[in-house]
Design an enzyme around this catalytic site. Structure first.
Site, mmCIF file in Angstrom:
data_model
loop_
_atom_site.group_PDB
_atom_site.id
_atom_site.type_symbol
_atom_site.label_atom_id
_atom_site.label_comp_id
_atom_site.label_asym_id
_atom_site.label_seq_id
_atom_site.Cartn_x
_atom_site.Cartn_y
_atom_site.Cartn_z
ATOM 1 N N PHE A 64 -46.351 0.022 147.346
ATOM 2 C CA PHE A 64 -46.035 -1.403 147.522
ATOM 3 C C PHE A 64 -44.752 -1.533 148.315
ATOM 4 C CE2 PHE A 64 -49.079 -3.668 144.839
ATOM 5 C CZ PHE A 64 -49.721 -2.581 144.270
ATOM 6 N N VAL A 66 -42.974 -4.808 149.328
ATOM 7 C CA VAL A 66 -42.891 -6.270 149.324
ATOM 8 C C VAL A 66 -41.462 -6.684 149.687
ATOM 9 C CG1 VAL A 66 -43.179 -8.344 147.916
ATOM 10 C CG2 VAL A 66 -44.719 -6.391 147.595
ATOM 11 N N ASP A 154 -43.746 4.856 144.252
ATOM 12 C CA ASP A 154 -42.695 3.949 144.718
ATOM 13 C C ASP A 154 -42.437 4.182 146.199
ATOM 14 O OD1 ASP A 154 -42.193 2.704 142.327
ATOM 15 O OD2 ASP A 154 -40.059 3.201 142.282
ATOM 16 N N GLU A 244 -43.131 0.144 133.613
ATOM 17 C CA GLU A 244 -42.782 1.509 133.197
ATOM 18 C C GLU A 244 -42.874 1.647 131.677
ATOM 19 O OE1 GLU A 244 -39.669 4.297 135.097
ATOM 20 O OE2 GLU A 244 -38.578 3.347 133.452
HETATM 21 C C1 5GW Z 1 -37.556 -4.309 142.702
HETATM 22 C C2 5GW Z 1 -36.543 -4.710 141.846
HETATM 23 C C3 5GW Z 1 -35.983 -5.982 141.917
HETATM 24 C C4 5GW Z 1 -36.462 -6.844 142.859
HETATM 25 C C5 5GW Z 1 -37.488 -6.456 143.715
HETATM 26 C C6 5GW Z 1 -38.045 -5.175 143.654
HETATM 27 C C7 5GW Z 1 -39.125 -4.776 144.554
HETATM 28 C C8 5GW Z 1 -39.932 -3.665 144.275
HETATM 29 C C9 5GW Z 1 -39.373 -5.480 145.763
HETATM 30 O O1 5GW Z 1 -38.710 -6.503 146.119
HETATM 31 N N1 5GW Z 1 -40.380 -5.059 146.602
HETATM 32 C C10 5GW Z 1 -41.154 -3.977 146.302
HETATM 33 O O2 5GW Z 1 -42.032 -3.600 147.094
HETATM 34 N N2 5GW Z 1 -40.957 -3.280 145.123
HETATM 35 C C11 5GW Z 1 -41.855 -2.144 144.825
HETATM 36 O O3 5GW Z 1 -41.732 -1.755 143.478
HETATM 37 C C12 5GW Z 1 -41.507 -0.919 145.647
HETATM 38 O O4 5GW Z 1 -42.669 -0.150 145.880
HETATM 39 C C13 5GW Z 1 -40.578 -0.180 144.725
HETATM 40 O O5 5GW Z 1 -40.431 1.184 145.067
HETATM 41 C C14 5GW Z 1 -41.242 -0.413 143.380
HETATM 42 C C15 5GW Z 1 -40.322 -0.266 142.157
HETATM 43 O O6 5GW Z 1 -39.079 -0.936 142.332
HETATM 44 P P1 5GW Z 1 -37.737 -0.076 142.514
HETATM 45 O O7 5GW Z 1 -38.034 1.094 143.377
HETATM 46 O O8 5GW Z 1 -36.642 -0.980 142.982
HETATM 47 O O9 5GW Z 1 -37.422 0.392 141.049
HETATM 48 P P2 5GW Z 1 -36.514 1.651 140.663
HETATM 49 O O10 5GW Z 1 -36.613 1.732 139.173
HETATM 50 O O11 5GW Z 1 -37.077 2.875 141.335
HETATM 51 O O12 5GW Z 1 -35.124 1.371 141.161
HETATM 52 MN MN MN Z 2 -38.085 3.213 143.067
#
Ligand code: 5GW
Ligand code: MN
Length: 294
Positions: A64, A66, A154, A244
């Protein structure tokens, strides 16, 4: 050890198994429910590749991207093409709201990239909530009967080393790199949530950023996590670490048939632990204020 009936067989088996397993005595290589824990030095990649070549498998991967997370997509795809099931058929599915910002990445032969449009959202919780739903629907509408295995990854991460056939299994989870003490596992602890894991329970704390397995098994996981997430939301509950937490609850109940070591999802900001001989996939350092909508 020699068996009277087939000495060659016994000798070869014991030698090979001994050779492979004795290489790692510093880490856990099998769970109490007898699932392998995959570490560098515990498998023969040539043997594994030849087994799955004969089966002519196809692997799907979802990612994803986004909003501003589109900036991570190019490195993700370029390194995935190089390291993720190299030499095998892989179908990548990118979910994004920024269709015209998807980078042109040339995939190796037999590998495809499909882009799917998703609505923009200002709330991460919404993106997160819909991730499992979109995986569920992708499997139902497109993958079932065409693809054998799927991994959901991710985007804010890159491949640095082989991620291949050694990771295949019915239901596959990755041990979180920073969390190896049960008393500190950040499971959802409110019994009212469908992601609840009681104190003293839970096997490992698994990453939300990488999971997979057979398409049918991941379909069951996505459907269950989505339903639990939505039923919680109807009661005004959001689990501590969103999907998660639901994934961790699912894995506690269902038990992964293969567990991947933190080699399979490290974090760039973390110093490499001595037992991690090879970092295969790792989260990049990100500036949260720059990329997140809220
Ligand atoms: C994530 C956190 C807060 C606000 C927005 C997002 C977000 C996540 C986004 O705006 N757009 C998006 O595509 N994502 C997707 O969710 C990505 O594939 C991202 O890798 C996944 C998980 O979010 P992460 O990577 O920020 O979470 P952590 O726990 O790896 O830091
Ligand atoms: Mn991540």
């Amino acid at each position: 050890v020699r068996s009277r009936n087939s000495p060659g067989f016994m000798l070869v088996t014991v030698t090979e198994v001994g050779l492979l397993l004795s290489l790692r005595t510093d880490v856990v290589t099998v769970t109490p429910w007898l699932a392998p824990v995959v570490w560098e030095g515990t498998f023969n990649e040539l043997l594994l590749d030849s087994i799955y070549k004969k089966k002519n498998i196809t692997v799907a991967a979802t990612v994803f991207a986004v909003g501003k997370y589109i900036m991570f997509l190019k490195d993700f795809l370029e390194t995935a093409d190089k390291h993720f099931f190299a030499g095998f058929r892989v179908d990548f599915y990118v979910f994004t709201d920024r269709l015209n910002e998807v980078p042109k990445v040339n995939m190796a032969a037999g590998r495809t990239l499909t882009v799917r449009s998703v609505p923009s959202s200002n709330r991460w919780q919404e993106i997160s909530a819909r991730r499992m739903e979109l995986i569920q629907k992708l499997i139902e509408e497109t993958l079932q009967n065409h693809v054998d295995y799927i991994f959901c990854l991710d985007v804010d991460s890159k491949f640095h080393g082989r991620w291949g056939t050694e990771s295949l299994g019915g239901l596959v989870a990755v041990i979180h790199p920073g969390l190896d003490n049960r008393s500190r596992f950040p499971y959802e602890r409110r019994p009212a949530s469908r992601a609840y894991v009681a104190p003293g329970e839970g096997d490992f704390y698994y990453c939300g950023g990488a999971f997979g397995g057979l398409v049918q098994e991941v379909h069951q996981l996505a459907k269950t996590c989505r339903n639990n997430f939505e039923d919680d939301a109807k009661e005004g509950i959001e689990a501590a670490w969103q999907e998660e937490s639901h994934l961790n609850r699912y894995m506690w109940i269902n038990k992964p048939s293969k567990v991947l070591s933190p080699e399979y999802l490290w974090q760039d900001f973390k110093q490499r632990n001595p037992e991690v001989l090879l970092i295969r996939f790792s989260g990049v350092i990100k500036n949260y204020a720059n990329i997140r909508p809220n």
